[in-house]
Design a protein around this motif. Structure first.
Motif, PDB file in Angstrom:
ATOM      1  N   TRP A   1       0.861  -1.182   0.000  1.00 32.42           N
ATOM      2  CA  TRP A   1       0.000   0.000   0.000  1.00 32.42           C
ATOM      3  C   TRP A   1       0.896   1.231   0.000  1.00 32.42           C
ATOM      4  O   TRP A   1       1.708   1.408   0.905  1.00 32.42           O
ATOM      5  CB  TRP A   1      -0.891  -0.024   1.244  1.00 32.42           C
TER       6      TRP A   1
ATOM      7  N   GLN B   1      -1.462  -2.002   9.004  1.00 34.95           N
ATOM      8  CA  GLN B   1      -0.411  -3.008   8.822  1.00 34.95           C
ATOM      9  C   GLN B   1      -0.401  -3.980  10.008  1.00 34.95           C
ATOM     10  O   GLN B   1      -0.295  -5.199   9.827  1.00 34.95           O
ATOM     11  CB  GLN B   1       0.939  -2.312   8.669  1.00 34.95           C
ATOM     12  N   LYS B   2      -0.515  -3.452  11.201  1.00 31.82           N
ATOM     13  CA  LYS B   2      -0.534  -4.294  12.390  1.00 31.82           C
ATOM     14  C   LYS B   2      -1.736  -5.223  12.399  1.00 31.82           C
ATOM     15  O   LYS B   2      -1.654  -6.372  12.863  1.00 31.82           O
ATOM     16  CB  LYS B   2      -0.540  -3.418  13.644  1.00 31.82           C
TER      17      LYS B   2
ATOM     18  N   VAL C   1      -2.700  -4.714   5.513  1.00 32.04           N
ATOM     19  CA  VAL C   1      -1.627  -4.281   4.613  1.00 32.04           C
ATOM     20  C   VAL C   1      -0.351  -4.997   5.037  1.00 32.04           C
ATOM     21  O   VAL C   1      -0.052  -5.078   6.225  1.00 32.04           O
ATOM     22  CB  VAL C   1      -1.415  -2.753   4.713  1.00 32.04           C
ATOM     23  N   ARG C   2       0.388  -5.524   4.075  1.00 35.96           N
ATOM     24  CA  ARG C   2       1.645  -6.201   4.411  1.00 35.96           C
ATOM     25  C   ARG C   2       2.826  -5.234   4.410  1.00 35.96           C
ATOM     26  O   ARG C   2       3.610  -5.204   5.342  1.00 35.96           O
ATOM     27  CB  ARG C   2       1.904  -7.341   3.426  1.00 35.96           C
ATOM     28  N   PHE C   3       2.962  -4.463   3.343  1.00 37.61           N
ATOM     29  CA  PHE C   3       4.100  -3.558   3.204  1.00 37.61           C
ATOM     30  C   PHE C   3       3.612  -2.141   2.906  1.00 37.61           C
ATOM     31  O   PHE C   3       2.553  -1.954   2.310  1.00 37.61           O
ATOM     32  CB  PHE C   3       5.025  -4.031   2.080  1.00 37.61           C
ATOM     33  N   LEU C   4       4.423  -1.146   3.299  1.00 42.12           N
ATOM     34  CA  LEU C   4       4.075   0.260   3.109  1.00 42.12           C
ATOM     35  C   LEU C   4       5.140   0.977   2.288  1.00 42.12           C
ATOM     36  O   LEU C   4       6.339   0.760   2.477  1.00 42.12           O
ATOM     37  CB  LEU C   4       3.929   0.966   4.462  1.00 42.12           C
TER      38      LEU C   4
END
Length: 245
Positions: A51, A78-79, A83-86
């Motif tokens: 994301w 994310q936590k 979402v896995r990665f930012l």
């Protein structure tokens, strides 16, 4: 685009076979939450692999992302496993990328212009890629033709300065993890795939020869207007900053 992609991924176990990335245009908590919920619904998935904060183009965008709660919400999402990665994207100036890089110590990606013209003008290659590498942030290149699109050969290629194949190979030969290329027709898709399948990194002599041809038309930024003009900024972000369409 998300609705089309969501439909394509909805059957045959395709979602499990792809790394799915999309963008967040929000700069505050509420808009970021809404954009993520909308993306998850349209893409018919429970999680976005990557994301990205989209179009970090204005000097105060990094400030807004922090002060208005967008980054805080992204870390919460994310936590929670939505979402896995930012990451973040942009196409203006190195100092804005570096400012965004400094507001968070665990970015996963940065999507930015990487092309032969960039080598000479407001250069991501010189100023940003080394900083990303030092922090372990994956660089995603874009704008590989330095202006224009593959259908018309790009501005540089159309002027006979370089071929699209050379320009994309040059970008792929830089210190990046991946390259986003435009696909607006089946012909363009076939060209992109052919370049990727036949890819071999540029030797230094070949790259130097290409740069020597490009330099006379690149140093003043005439082909990378997305770095200096508002014309290529998305209407959503122009409105967000109080500018017209």
């Amino acid at each position: 685009s998300e609705e089309v992609m969501g439909s394509a991924l909805a059957s045959g176990g395709r979602r499990q076979k792809v790394f799915l990335m999309t963008k967040n245009c929000g700069r505050d908590r509420d808009h970021s939450r809404q954009h993520l919920e909308d993306s998850l619904r349209r893409l018919r998935t429970d999680v976005i692999d990557l994301w990205q904060f989209h179009e970090i183009n204005y000097d105060n965008d990094p400030d807004w992302v922090v002060e208005r709660g967008a980054l805080g919400y992204a870390l919460k999402a994310q936590k929670e496993g939505k979402v896995r990665f930012l990451g973040f994207t942009g196409h203006k100036a190195p100092h804005i990328f570096l400012k965004m890089l400094g507001i968070h110590d665990a970015w996963d990606t940065c999507q930015l212009p990487v092309n032969a013209c960039d080598y000479f003008y407001r250069s991501s290659i010189h100023e940003v890629l080394p900083a990303l590498k030092a922090r372990g942030v994956a660089a995603i290149g874009m704008k590989s033709l330095g202006g224009g699109n593959l259908a018309d050969g790009g501005v540089i290629a159309g002027a006979g300065v370089a071929t699209a194949d050379e320009l994309i190979r040059f970008s792929l030969s830089q210190d990046i993890a991946s390259l986003v290329v435009g696909v607006d027709s089946m012909k363009v898709l076939q060209q992109d795939v052919a370049i990727a399948r036949d890819f071999r990194p540029m030797e230094k002599a070949e790259a130097d020869a290409l740069l020597a041809r490009v330099r006379p038309v690149a140093g003043d930024g005439r082909h990378e207007l997305f770095k200096s003009a508002q014309t290529f900024d998305g209407p959503y972000h122009r409105r967000q900053h109080g500018f017209g369409e």
